[in-house]
Design a protein around this motif. Structure first.
Motif, mmCIF file in Angstrom:
data_model
loop_
_atom_site.group_PDB
_atom_site.id
_atom_site.type_symbol
_atom_site.label_atom_id
_atom_site.label_comp_id
_atom_site.label_asym_id
_atom_site.label_seq_id
_atom_site.Cartn_x
_atom_site.Cartn_y
_atom_site.Cartn_z
ATOM 1 N N GLU A 11 38.690 26.476 17.828
ATOM 2 C CA GLU A 11 38.841 25.390 16.841
ATOM 3 C C GLU A 11 39.847 24.332 17.313
ATOM 4 O O GLU A 11 40.815 24.643 18.007
ATOM 5 C CB GLU A 11 39.311 25.987 15.513
ATOM 6 C CG GLU A 11 39.253 24.997 14.357
ATOM 7 C CD GLU A 11 39.467 25.665 12.993
ATOM 8 O OE1 GLU A 11 40.098 26.736 12.944
ATOM 9 O OE2 GLU A 11 38.988 25.095 11.997
ATOM 10 N N TRP B 126 37.337 31.880 17.775
ATOM 11 C CA TRP B 126 37.554 30.603 17.079
ATOM 12 C C TRP B 126 39.055 30.334 16.886
ATOM 13 O O TRP B 126 39.525 29.216 16.991
ATOM 14 C CB TRP B 126 36.815 30.675 15.734
ATOM 15 C CG TRP B 126 36.764 29.444 14.878
ATOM 16 C CD1 TRP B 126 37.128 29.365 13.564
ATOM 17 C CD2 TRP B 126 36.264 28.156 15.228
ATOM 18 N NE1 TRP B 126 36.898 28.107 13.085
ATOM 19 C CE2 TRP B 126 36.366 27.344 14.083
ATOM 20 C CE3 TRP B 126 35.737 27.594 16.404
ATOM 21 C CZ2 TRP B 126 35.961 25.994 14.064
ATOM 22 C CZ3 TRP B 126 35.343 26.253 16.382
ATOM 23 C CH2 TRP B 126 35.465 25.475 15.223
ATOM 24 N N TYR C 267 41.967 36.002 -1.577
ATOM 25 C CA TYR C 267 40.895 34.995 -1.541
ATOM 26 C C TYR C 267 39.937 35.029 -2.725
ATOM 27 O O TYR C 267 39.252 34.060 -2.986
ATOM 28 C CB TYR C 267 40.057 35.184 -0.269
ATOM 29 C CG TYR C 267 40.712 34.620 0.960
ATOM 30 C CD1 TYR C 267 40.527 33.271 1.287
ATOM 31 C CD2 TYR C 267 41.514 35.392 1.787
ATOM 32 C CE1 TYR C 267 41.119 32.725 2.407
ATOM 33 C CE2 TYR C 267 42.108 34.850 2.910
ATOM 34 C CZ TYR C 267 41.913 33.515 3.213
ATOM 35 O OH TYR C 267 42.513 32.973 4.319
ATOM 36 N N PHE D 213 37.983 20.638 6.704
ATOM 37 C CA PHE D 213 38.885 20.868 5.570
ATOM 38 C C PHE D 213 39.844 19.689 5.423
ATOM 39 O O PHE D 213 41.043 19.818 5.683
ATOM 40 C CB PHE D 213 39.674 22.172 5.781
ATOM 41 C CG PHE D 213 38.792 23.387 5.962
ATOM 42 C CD1 PHE D 213 38.120 23.939 4.879
ATOM 43 C CD2 PHE D 213 38.623 23.964 7.209
ATOM 44 C CE1 PHE D 213 37.298 25.047 5.041
ATOM 45 C CE2 PHE D 213 37.804 25.082 7.383
ATOM 46 C CZ PHE D 213 37.139 25.626 6.290
ATOM 47 N N ILE E 273 39.206 20.920 12.344
ATOM 48 C CA ILE E 273 39.775 21.466 11.106
ATOM 49 C C ILE E 273 40.035 20.338 10.100
ATOM 50 O O ILE E 273 39.821 20.493 8.898
ATOM 51 C CB ILE E 273 41.034 22.325 11.392
ATOM 52 C CG1 ILE E 273 41.212 23.380 10.295
ATOM 53 C CG2 ILE E 273 42.295 21.503 11.546
ATOM 54 C CD1 ILE E 273 42.208 24.486 10.653
ATOM 55 N N SER F 141 44.260 34.236 8.138
ATOM 56 C CA SER F 141 43.487 33.018 8.372
ATOM 57 C C SER F 141 44.115 31.792 7.716
ATOM 58 O O SER F 141 45.278 31.512 7.959
ATOM 59 C CB SER F 141 42.051 33.256 7.913
ATOM 60 O OG SER F 141 41.196 32.417 8.625
ATOM 61 N N ARG F 142 43.415 31.096 6.817
ATOM 62 C CA ARG F 142 44.047 29.921 6.203
ATOM 63 C C ARG F 142 45.301 30.328 5.422
ATOM 64 O O ARG F 142 46.251 29.569 5.330
ATOM 65 C CB ARG F 142 43.051 29.140 5.332
ATOM 66 C CG ARG F 142 42.510 29.864 4.150
ATOM 67 C CD ARG F 142 41.233 29.222 3.625
ATOM 68 N NE ARG F 142 40.111 29.502 4.543
ATOM 69 C CZ ARG F 142 38.875 29.062 4.354
ATOM 70 N NH1 ARG F 142 38.581 28.311 3.311
ATOM 71 N NH2 ARG F 142 37.917 29.358 5.214
ATOM 72 N N TRP G 182 43.359 20.121 3.580
ATOM 73 C CA TRP G 182 44.323 21.173 3.930
ATOM 74 C C TRP G 182 45.630 20.613 4.486
ATOM 75 O O TRP G 182 46.705 21.136 4.222
ATOM 76 C CB TRP G 182 43.741 22.121 4.983
ATOM 77 C CG TRP G 182 42.798 23.167 4.459
ATOM 78 C CD1 TRP G 182 42.307 23.287 3.189
ATOM 79 C CD2 TRP G 182 42.236 24.243 5.212
ATOM 80 N NE1 TRP G 182 41.471 24.370 3.114
ATOM 81 C CE2 TRP G 182 41.404 24.977 4.337
ATOM 82 C CE3 TRP G 182 42.333 24.665 6.535
ATOM 83 C CZ2 TRP G 182 40.698 26.110 4.740
ATOM 84 C CZ3 TRP G 182 41.636 25.788 6.941
ATOM 85 C CH2 TRP G 182 40.822 26.503 6.054
ATOM 86 N N HIS H 149 36.745 38.645 12.585
ATOM 87 C CA HIS H 149 37.739 37.910 11.809
ATOM 88 C C HIS H 149 37.854 38.552 10.428
ATOM 89 O O HIS H 149 36.962 38.406 9.589
ATOM 90 C CB HIS H 149 37.247 36.459 11.700
ATOM 91 C CG HIS H 149 38.151 35.546 10.940
ATOM 92 N ND1 HIS H 149 39.399 35.184 11.419
ATOM 93 C CD2 HIS H 149 37.999 34.909 9.763
ATOM 94 C CE1 HIS H 149 39.961 34.355 10.553
ATOM 95 N NE2 HIS H 149 39.137 34.174 9.533
ATOM 96 N N LYS I 113 48.118 30.590 7.900
ATOM 97 C CA LYS I 113 48.746 29.281 8.127
ATOM 98 C C LYS I 113 49.774 29.046 7.021
ATOM 99 O O LYS I 113 50.920 28.645 7.260
ATOM 100 C CB LYS I 113 47.688 28.163 8.102
ATOM 101 C CG LYS I 113 46.474 28.372 9.039
ATOM 102 C CD LYS I 113 45.470 27.218 8.928
ATOM 103 C CE LYS I 113 44.003 27.579 9.184
ATOM 104 N NZ LYS I 113 43.620 28.002 10.495
HETATM 105 C C1 GTR Z 1 37.612 28.705 9.138
HETATM 106 C C2 GTR Z 1 38.659 27.769 9.652
HETATM 107 C C3 GTR Z 1 39.754 28.584 10.251
HETATM 108 C C4 GTR Z 1 40.236 29.627 9.289
HETATM 109 C C5 GTR Z 1 39.103 30.314 8.581
HETATM 110 C C6 GTR Z 1 39.494 31.206 7.403
HETATM 111 O O1 GTR Z 1 36.468 28.102 8.722
HETATM 112 O O2 GTR Z 1 38.060 26.914 10.578
HETATM 113 O O3 GTR Z 1 40.815 27.760 10.671
HETATM 114 O O4 GTR Z 1 41.104 29.059 8.366
HETATM 115 O O5 GTR Z 1 38.194 29.413 8.090
HETATM 116 O O6 GTR Z 1 40.377 30.858 6.611
HETATM 117 O O7 GTR Z 1 38.868 32.244 7.256
#
Ligand code: GTR
Length: 415
Positions: free
Chosen positions: A291, A344, A128, A300, A296, A253-254, A303, A394, A257
């Motif tokens: 969520e 979430w 990230y 975003f 979402i 997280s993202r 995405w 998270h 996905k």
């Molecule tokens: C949040 C989003 C989640 C997840 C998260 C992340 O804001 O709503 O779906 O992707 O970010 O990537 O940490």
């Protein structure tokens, strides 16, 4: 239901198990024509391609088929990294037709001592905050790319400062990974597309599929990041120091996905790990908890593909659900991980989704999660498909990596 407090949970969403409205999930083993799939061959030949097409057209957008010409430029090799236990390489994937497009800059660690004679398996995942954020080793190039500003002042005017080195090192326990005989390959996801609405303008999409045409199934950022992981694997296939046939795509997280979508599309990934991937990742969309699709797509909008918005506020209308994305990983090993403080992402929905892949793994004679209940914290369950929920927020913790490594050890039957 145990309410988990003390973590940030956007208000106005459902976090109460008793308030989850009833929902029905489609059977992954029934084709769109209503035929029952009973063999692995039918799955691979009919149902799998059908589902891949659905996820491309309805959720992530279609991945461009055109291949970009690349050149691999080795920027550095240090054979005494991590206190002499690893070789560290930095290699840039340069898009030769587009000299102005940012390169995809890989950071690779290869263990020097290995528990087996073969080449080491390799974890592949995007980070990230730039490669410099995963370790304080001074030899790692400080990213010069756009980065989100940080309140602690380590990233200012969207550029990293020297103080940004190692800011996410807890998420990448390199010593642990390398000591267990695994390689790691990572790159900054913003090399492919900076994570904001205008990000595509300086990323891969600007040359492969600009969103200006408003195509319903146009490529979007999650798809770009997934594509990038496959390009990393293209490189790894040319690097004789790692075993690219045992590449494990991993994301949080993202990026979880994106890792799932990468693993679904690219069968060269031998295993997939999705950490707290939540909505649009491992969790069920039809189960209304935490969520939502609407949220979402609103927060975003770059995405997912535009078509996905037709399900805003009506997940019941989806002709599929995310357990069928997970099923696209079969028969390869799949790990889905949750955190208790990440309501979430709907931890229970992630578990149920993983469990719903069992019939597909069974077609291949593999055991997935099994029929047990959602397990308590720190009690991983399942075989070829595995799941855990850990205490805490998270994030990616050492505990998570310990489980991922055990899982890889078991499933890769170390040679
Ligand atoms: C949040 C989003 C989640 C997840 C998260 C992340 O804001 O709503 O779906 O992707 O970010 O990537 O940490």
């Amino acid at each position: 239901f145990q309410a988990v407090t003390g973590y940030s949970q956007p208000p106005g969403f459902n976090y109460d198990e008793d308030k989850v409205p009833p929902y029905t999930l489609p059977d992954p083993l029934v084709t769109s024509a209503g035929k029952q799939v009973t063999t692995a061959r039918q799955w691979a030949g009919v149902r799998r391609p059908e589902l891949l097409k659905l996820f491309a057209e309805q959720v992530y957008g279609k991945t461009p088929e055109r291949r970009l010409k690349t050149r691999y430029e080795v920027r550095s090799v240090d054979s005494s990294a991590l206190g002499g236990t690893a070789i560290r390489k930095q290699v840039s994937i340069v898009w030769t037709e587009y000299p102005d497009l940012p390169s995809l800059d890989l950071l690779l660690y290869v263990p020097k001592n290995r528990p087996d004679a073969g080449k080491p398996p390799v974890f592949v995942g995007l980070n990230y905050m730039g490669n410099h954020s995963i370790s304080t080793e001074p030899g790692i190039a400080l990213s010069t790319r756009w980065l989100p500003n940080r309140p602690d002042g380590k990233v200012v005017n969207n550029r990293a400062t020297e103080a940004a080195r190692g800011v996410q090192m807890s998420r990448w326990p390199l010593e642990l990974i390398v000591s267990k005989g695994y390689s790691v390959a990572t790159a900054y996801y913003g090399d492919l597309e900076p994570d904001h609405a205008e990000g595509w303008k300086t990323g891969i999409r600007s040359v492969l599929d600009p969103p200006t045409n408003q195509k319903k199934d146009g490529w979007q950022a999650i798809g770009v990041w997934a594509w990038g992981m496959s390009r990393m694997l293209d490189y790894l296939e040319t690097d004789s120091s790692v075993d690219a046939r045992r590449a494990i795509v991993v994301g949080h997280s993202r990026q979880g996905k994106a890792a799932l979508w990468a693993g679904a599309q690219d069968l060269r990934f031998a295993a997939v790990i999705a950490n707290e991937s939540g909505e649009g990742g491992a969790t069920l969309s039809k189960r209304v908890f935490g969520e939502t699709i609407e949220r979402i797509n609103t927060t975003f909008p770059y995405w997912f593909c535009l078509q996905y918005r037709t399900y805003n506020g009506k997940p019941e209308a989806l002709p599929f659900d995310q357990h069928e994305l997970l099923a696209l990983i079969a028969p390869r090993p799949l790990y889905v991980a949750s955190a208790q403080g990440d309501q979430w992402a709907d931890p229970k929905g992630e578990f149920l989704s993983a469990q719903k892949t069992d019939p597909v793994y069974q077609l291949y004679g593999k055991k997935g999660i099994g029929s047990g209940d959602w397990p308590p914290i720190h009690q991983p369950v399942g075989e070829t498909v595995r799941y855990h929920i850990r205490a805490g927020e998270h994030d990616v913790k050492r505990y998570d990596w310990e489980q991922f490594i055990n899982f890889a050890d078991k499933n890769f039957k170390r040679r």
